[in-house]
Motif scaffolding. Structure first.
Motif, PDB file in Angstrom:
ATOM      1  N   ILE A  15      -7.415  16.299  -6.567  1.00  0.00           N
ATOM      2  CA  ILE A  15      -6.299  16.529  -7.492  1.00  0.00           C
ATOM      3  C   ILE A  15      -5.335  15.355  -7.532  1.00  0.00           C
ATOM      4  CG2 ILE A  15      -6.483  19.026  -7.191  1.00  0.00           C
ATOM      5  CD1 ILE A  15      -4.000  18.903  -5.420  1.00  0.00           C
ATOM      6  N   VAL A  16      -5.557  14.347  -6.667  1.00  0.00           N
ATOM      7  CA  VAL A  16      -4.726  13.142  -6.687  1.00  0.00           C
ATOM      8  C   VAL A  16      -5.628  11.924  -6.578  1.00  0.00           C
ATOM      9  CG1 VAL A  16      -2.779  14.324  -5.576  1.00  0.00           C
ATOM     10  CG2 VAL A  16      -4.396  13.018  -4.181  1.00  0.00           C
ATOM     11  N   GLU A  17      -5.118  10.802  -7.023  1.00  0.00           N
ATOM     12  CA  GLU A  17      -5.771   9.517  -6.800  1.00  0.00           C
ATOM     13  C   GLU A  17      -5.080   8.831  -5.629  1.00  0.00           C
ATOM     14  OE1 GLU A  17      -6.621   7.111 -10.398  1.00  0.00           O
ATOM     15  OE2 GLU A  17      -5.560   8.724 -11.454  1.00  0.00           O
ATOM     16  N   VAL A  18      -5.857   8.328  -4.703  1.00  0.00           N
ATOM     17  CA  VAL A  18      -5.321   7.662  -3.519  1.00  0.00           C
ATOM     18  C   VAL A  18      -5.232   6.168  -3.806  1.00  0.00           C
ATOM     19  CG1 VAL A  18      -5.583   7.274  -1.049  1.00  0.00           C
ATOM     20  CG2 VAL A  18      -6.339   9.438  -2.053  1.00  0.00           C
ATOM     21  N   LEU A  19      -4.019   5.628  -3.723  1.00  0.00           N
ATOM     22  CA  LEU A  19      -3.771   4.224  -4.045  1.00  0.00           C
ATOM     23  C   LEU A  19      -3.421   3.410  -2.795  1.00  0.00           C
ATOM     24  CD1 LEU A  19      -1.579   4.743  -7.250  1.00  0.00           C
ATOM     25  CD2 LEU A  19      -4.071   4.587  -7.083  1.00  0.00           C
ATOM     26  N   ASP A  20      -3.946   3.820  -1.647  1.00  0.00           N
ATOM     27  CA  ASP A  20      -3.596   3.135  -0.402  1.00  0.00           C
ATOM     28  C   ASP A  20      -3.992   1.662  -0.416  1.00  0.00           C
ATOM     29  OD1 ASP A  20      -2.667   5.537   0.410  1.00  0.00           O
ATOM     30  OD2 ASP A  20      -4.007   5.779   2.122  1.00  0.00           O
ATOM     31  N   HIS A  21      -5.028   1.319  -1.155  1.00  0.00           N
ATOM     32  CA  HIS A  21      -5.483  -0.071  -1.157  1.00  0.00           C
ATOM     33  C   HIS A  21      -4.473  -1.012  -1.807  1.00  0.00           C
ATOM     34  CE1 HIS A  21      -6.679   1.701  -5.018  1.00  0.00           C
ATOM     35  NE2 HIS A  21      -6.660   0.487  -5.517  1.00  0.00           N
ATOM     36  N   GLN A  22      -3.488  -0.466  -2.510  1.00  0.00           N
ATOM     37  CA  GLN A  22      -2.487  -1.307  -3.161  1.00  0.00           C
ATOM     38  C   GLN A  22      -1.233  -1.504  -2.308  1.00  0.00           C
ATOM     39  OE1 GLN A  22      -1.686  -0.252  -7.270  1.00  0.00           O
ATOM     40  NE2 GLN A  22      -3.722   0.652  -7.528  1.00  0.00           N
ATOM     41  N   PRO A  83      10.164   1.354 -10.420  1.00  0.00           N
ATOM     42  CA  PRO A  83       9.659   0.220  -9.630  1.00  0.00           C
ATOM     43  C   PRO A  83       9.785   0.509  -8.136  1.00  0.00           C
ATOM     44  CG  PRO A  83      11.103  -0.537 -11.392  1.00  0.00           C
ATOM     45  CD  PRO A  83      11.235   0.945 -11.354  1.00  0.00           C
ATOM     46  N   SER A  84       8.763   0.162  -7.368  1.00  0.00           N
ATOM     47  CA  SER A  84       8.775   0.462  -5.936  1.00  0.00           C
ATOM     48  C   SER A  84       7.795  -0.441  -5.205  1.00  0.00           C
ATOM     49  CB  SER A  84       8.412   1.929  -5.684  1.00  0.00           C
ATOM     50  OG  SER A  84       7.098   2.199  -6.130  1.00  0.00           O
ATOM     51  N   TRP A  85       7.998  -0.540  -3.918  1.00  0.00           N
ATOM     52  CA  TRP A  85       7.088  -1.226  -2.996  1.00  0.00           C
ATOM     53  C   TRP A  85       6.875  -0.290  -1.824  1.00  0.00           C
ATOM     54  CZ3 TRP A  85       6.141  -6.903  -3.106  1.00  0.00           C
ATOM     55  CH2 TRP A  85       5.280  -7.338  -2.094  1.00  0.00           C
ATOM     56  N   VAL A  86       5.616  -0.083  -1.402  1.00  0.00           N
ATOM     57  CA  VAL A  86       5.291   0.862  -0.331  1.00  0.00           C
ATOM     58  C   VAL A  86       4.556   0.119   0.772  1.00  0.00           C
ATOM     59  CG1 VAL A  86       4.188   3.052   0.262  1.00  0.00           C
ATOM     60  CG2 VAL A  86       5.103   2.700  -2.049  1.00  0.00           C
ATOM     61  N   ASN A  87       4.980   0.342   2.014  1.00  0.00           N
ATOM     62  CA  ASN A  87       4.282  -0.293   3.131  1.00  0.00           C
ATOM     63  C   ASN A  87       3.120   0.574   3.596  1.00  0.00           C
ATOM     64  OD1 ASN A  87       5.308   1.741   4.804  1.00  0.00           O
ATOM     65  ND2 ASN A  87       6.949   0.474   5.612  1.00  0.00           N
ATOM     66  N   ASN A  88       2.470   0.167   4.676  1.00  0.00           N
ATOM     67  CA  ASN A  88       1.246   0.854   5.108  1.00  0.00           C
ATOM     68  C   ASN A  88       1.504   2.027   6.043  1.00  0.00           C
ATOM     69  OD1 ASN A  88       2.144  -0.740   7.182  1.00  0.00           O
ATOM     70  ND2 ASN A  88       0.121  -1.403   7.843  1.00  0.00           N
ATOM     71  N   HIS A  89       2.728   2.548   6.080  1.00  0.00           N
ATOM     72  CA  HIS A  89       3.018   3.731   6.891  1.00  0.00           C
ATOM     73  C   HIS A  89       3.064   5.000   6.044  1.00  0.00           C
ATOM     74  CE1 HIS A  89       3.745   1.429  10.503  1.00  0.00           C
ATOM     75  NE2 HIS A  89       4.553   0.620   9.834  1.00  0.00           N
ATOM     76  N   ALA A  90       2.789   4.893   4.757  1.00  0.00           N
ATOM     77  CA  ALA A  90       2.795   6.056   3.863  1.00  0.00           C
ATOM     78  C   ALA A  90       1.579   5.997   2.948  1.00  0.00           C
ATOM     79  CB  ALA A  90       4.076   6.103   3.040  1.00  0.00           C
ATOM     80  N   HIS A  91       0.885   7.126   2.813  1.00  0.00           N
ATOM     81  CA  HIS A  91      -0.194   7.231   1.833  1.00  0.00           C
ATOM     82  C   HIS A  91       0.424   7.313   0.436  1.00  0.00           C
ATOM     83  CE1 HIS A  91      -3.254   7.741   4.886  1.00  0.00           C
ATOM     84  NE2 HIS A  91      -2.584   8.746   5.434  1.00  0.00           N
ATOM     85  N   VAL A  92      -0.205   6.613  -0.503  1.00  0.00           N
ATOM     86  CA  VAL A  92       0.295   6.574  -1.880  1.00  0.00           C
ATOM     87  C   VAL A  92      -0.629   7.425  -2.749  1.00  0.00           C
ATOM     88  CG1 VAL A  92       0.941   5.100  -3.815  1.00  0.00           C
ATOM     89  CG2 VAL A  92       1.159   4.241  -1.473  1.00  0.00           C
ATOM     90  N   LEU A  93      -0.067   8.463  -3.375  1.00  0.00           N
ATOM     91  CA  LEU A  93      -0.850   9.422  -4.146  1.00  0.00           C
ATOM     92  C   LEU A  93      -0.318   9.494  -5.574  1.00  0.00           C
ATOM     93  CD1 LEU A  93      -0.894  12.310  -1.487  1.00  0.00           C
ATOM     94  CD2 LEU A  93      -2.435  10.341  -1.648  1.00  0.00           C
ATOM     95  N   ARG A  94      -1.240   9.448  -6.522  1.00  0.00           N
ATOM     96  CA  ARG A  94      -0.912   9.646  -7.931  1.00  0.00           C
ATOM     97  C   ARG A  94      -1.588  10.940  -8.381  1.00  0.00           C
ATOM     98  NH1 ARG A  94      -3.658   5.410 -11.197  1.00  0.00           N
ATOM     99  NH2 ARG A  94      -1.854   4.034 -10.841  1.00  0.00           N
ATOM    100  N   VAL A  95      -0.805  11.939  -8.802  1.00  0.00           N
ATOM    101  CA  VAL A  95      -1.398  13.221  -9.187  1.00  0.00           C
ATOM    102  C   VAL A  95      -2.182  13.045 -10.485  1.00  0.00           C
ATOM    103  CG1 VAL A  95       0.438  14.519  -8.066  1.00  0.00           C
ATOM    104  CG2 VAL A  95       0.649  13.948 -10.469  1.00  0.00           C
ATOM    105  N   ARG A  96      -3.262  13.799 -10.610  1.00  0.00           N
ATOM    106  CA  ARG A  96      -4.092  13.738 -11.820  1.00  0.00           C
ATOM    107  C   ARG A  96      -3.416  14.553 -12.915  1.00  0.00           C
ATOM    108  NH1 ARG A  96      -8.856  11.332 -10.532  1.00  0.00           N
ATOM    109  NH2 ARG A  96      -9.488  11.397  -8.343  1.00  0.00           N
ATOM    110  N   GLU A  97      -3.111  13.895 -13.988  1.00  0.00           N
ATOM    111  CA  GLU A  97      -2.404  14.535 -15.085  1.00  0.00           C
ATOM    112  C   GLU A  97      -3.240  15.668 -15.673  1.00  0.00           C
ATOM    113  OE1 GLU A  97      -0.203  13.284 -19.294  1.00  0.00           O
ATOM    114  OE2 GLU A  97      -1.237  11.775 -18.062  1.00  0.00           O
ATOM    115  N   GLY A  98      -2.576  16.785 -15.926  1.00  0.00           N
ATOM    116  CA  GLY A  98      -3.264  17.942 -16.473  1.00  0.00           C
ATOM    117  C   GLY A  98      -3.927  18.817 -15.433  1.00  0.00           C
ATOM    118  N   VAL A  99      -3.831  18.435 -14.147  1.00  0.00           N
ATOM    119  CA  VAL A  99      -4.445  19.218 -13.071  1.00  0.00           C
ATOM    120  C   VAL A  99      -3.387  19.807 -12.147  1.00  0.00           C
ATOM    121  CG1 VAL A  99      -6.031  19.153 -11.104  1.00  0.00           C
ATOM    122  CG2 VAL A  99      -6.540  17.828 -13.164  1.00  0.00           C
TER     123      VAL A  99
END
Length: 496
Positions: A15-22, A83-99
């Motif tokens: 239900i989310v996209e994981v953007l940790d690689h960014q 606008p934001s910058w996230v370090n490697n201590h938090a998982h970054v999640l983008r919810v899937r639209e419509g889900v």
């Protein structure tokens, strides 16, 4: 659990996209060289600013490490946007639209039981694979909207009530602090008659009795802004006590066979709380010299919070209990001063500021030595005045103490109410279901079909390398005789 009609179980990564690689971690030193207006986020919230952004959208951040996953009162996930910058201590999640909704995901992740999903001892960690496998009871999208609206309406009222209780508790503590300050300045006692005044003969007698025990008068620290009332005498705490020192450093446990040992949590509200006591692990240790007598004072000497340094508890009765090394005991000379008067003085605002100023900081811990505590000045009125002042303080603080106790109970109940609200929200009991809503299983099937289609587009046929065909343009193979063997190879001599 059995899901309501129209709900379905899903993995979090469905239900989310994981953007940790960014994610890109940046040290505080480098951020200081790159000032800007872009928020820099970590495990539990914003931790600084930076000049450029990695993301520019609404996201859900879930702590990877450095989060108190097993404390239901602490947040593990939060929303950001812009606008934001996230370090490697938090998982970054983008919810899937419509889900699903980001607010629904955040509330669920803050209520989820992470037992079995995090590992580590001193610093818990939620790995990417464990995070992706978190099960989510997914309602229809329309019901998610209703759940979030109802849940946040209840939580906003609950938070407003909690804020009011915290403010009332702070006012009660402030009232007590002001009352202590007035007591130390003589504002709560009757005027002292000259015949009752404490004179130097009293102090000399006390000092002589201490000298007989190989003690000497201890000099006093200065308390800025304090002038004792007329006919009061000021003496250092070390001069008033005939014994002081640290406790045992023995290891302790709840079911250990040794003597009971008091710790920092046992010093509460100016007295000794025996509801949570550990015992020494070594039953052969003789800790009888550390047993407590009525009137003993136990001071907290080390803590991560400066406001807790110097907190004191008065022992009311004889206790066959020892005390730990991060407490300091002062045993007052009988007949010189009331122990509760010393507690009142040392917890008054002026003395608290001096104690916190003299507390040394090291590795995030604040420490107060027995020598420094011995030099704390104690203004001494006659014993009758001490007792009358203590009675006036007790009468004035009774209502404040009752209020503080009631607020503590209400705050505990508010935590239970919050948990109950979240539990009802994610079991389908907070709002009604609508049979006309598109079921969550249909949403998930569509998402899975879309993901399979994307995988199919990304697949390319694997081509096997072909053997190079012999052509007229190909260079001829060298004759066999031109490649010397290792047995008869001769090194060529070159002119220098």
């Amino acid at each position: 659990m059995d899901l309501p009609q129209g709900w379905a179980w899903a993995r979090l990564d469905e239900i989310v996209e994981v953007l940790d690689h960014q994610r890109v971690p940046v040290s505080a030193t480098e951020r200081a060289q790159r000032p800007g207006g872009v928020p820099y986020y970590g495990a539990t919230g914003q931790v600084g600013w930076i000049d450029t952004a990695l993301f520019n959208e609404e996201l859900v951040l879930l702590g990877e490490d450095g989060v108190q996953f097993f404390d239901g009162r602490k947040s593990k996930a939060y929303r950001i946007s812009g606008p934001s910058w996230v370090n490697n201590h938090a998982h970054v999640l983008r919810v899937r639209e419509g889900v699903t909704l980001s607010r629904f995901v955040v509330h669920y992740l803050n209520n989820f039981n992470y037992e079995g999903y995090v590992n580590g001892t001193t610093r818990l960690k939620l790995t990417k694979s464990s995070m992706a496998s978190i099960p989510v009871p997914l309602p229809p999208l329309a019901e998610q909207h209703r759940i979030v609206e109802a849940l946040e309406a209840h939580l906003s009222r609950l938070d407003a009530g909690i804020a009011g209780m915290v403010l009332a508790q702070a006012k009660a503590q402030s009232f007590t602090s002001v009352l202590y300050g007035r007591a130390v300045s003589g504002g709560l006692s009757r005027p002292v008659h000259p015949d009752e005044a404490v004179d130097e003969a009293f102090i000399q007698e006390a000092s002589s009795s201490l000298a007989a025990r190989r003690w000497k008068a201890v000099p006093c620290l200065n308390i800025p802004g304090y002038t004792p009332p007329d006919n009061w005498t000021t003496v250092s705490l070390g001069t008033l006590s005939h014994a002081s020192g640290y406790g045992t450093s023995a290891k302790c446990g709840y079911d250990a066979p040794g003597y009971p040992v008091l710790r920092i949590p046992n010093v509460q509200g100016g007295s000794i709380d025996l509801s949570d006591v550990k015992n020494a692990m070594d039953s052969s240790l003789d800790l009888s010299k550390l047993f407590l007598d009525p009137g003993d004072l136990l001071f907290v000497r080390t803590n991560g919070s400066p406001s807790l340094i110097g907190r004191v508890g008065v022992v009311e009765k004889s206790l066959p209990y020892a005390f730990a090394s991060y407490l300091i005991r002062f045993r007052l000379t009988p007949g010189t001063v009331e122990p509760r008067w010393v507690k009142l003085v040392t917890q008054s605002p002026l003395w608290r500021r001096v104690i916190e100023r003299y507390a040394a900081s090291s590795a995030g811990q604040y420490n107060l030595s027995a020598e420094t505590l011995s030099q704390l000045p104690v203004p001494i009125p006659p014993l009758d005045v001490q007792r009358e002042t203590l009675e006036a303080v007790d009468a004035a603080t009774t209502g404040a103490m009752r209020l503080s106790t009631a607020i503590d109970a209400a705050l505990r109940q508010s935590g239970c109410l919050r948990s109950a609200l979240l539990q009802r929200a994610f079991t389908g009991c907070l709002v009604s279901q609508d049979p006309a809503d598109e079921t969550a299983s249909v949403l998930l099937d569509r998402i899975r079909a879309d993901r399979e289609a994307q995988r199919g587009k990304s697949r390319r046929p694997v081509r096997r390398p072909r053997k190079a065909a012999a052509t007229d343009d190909a260079p001829p193979a060298p004759p066999a005789s031109s490649t010397p063997s290792s047995a008869n190879a001769v090194q060529q001599e070159l002119p220098l």
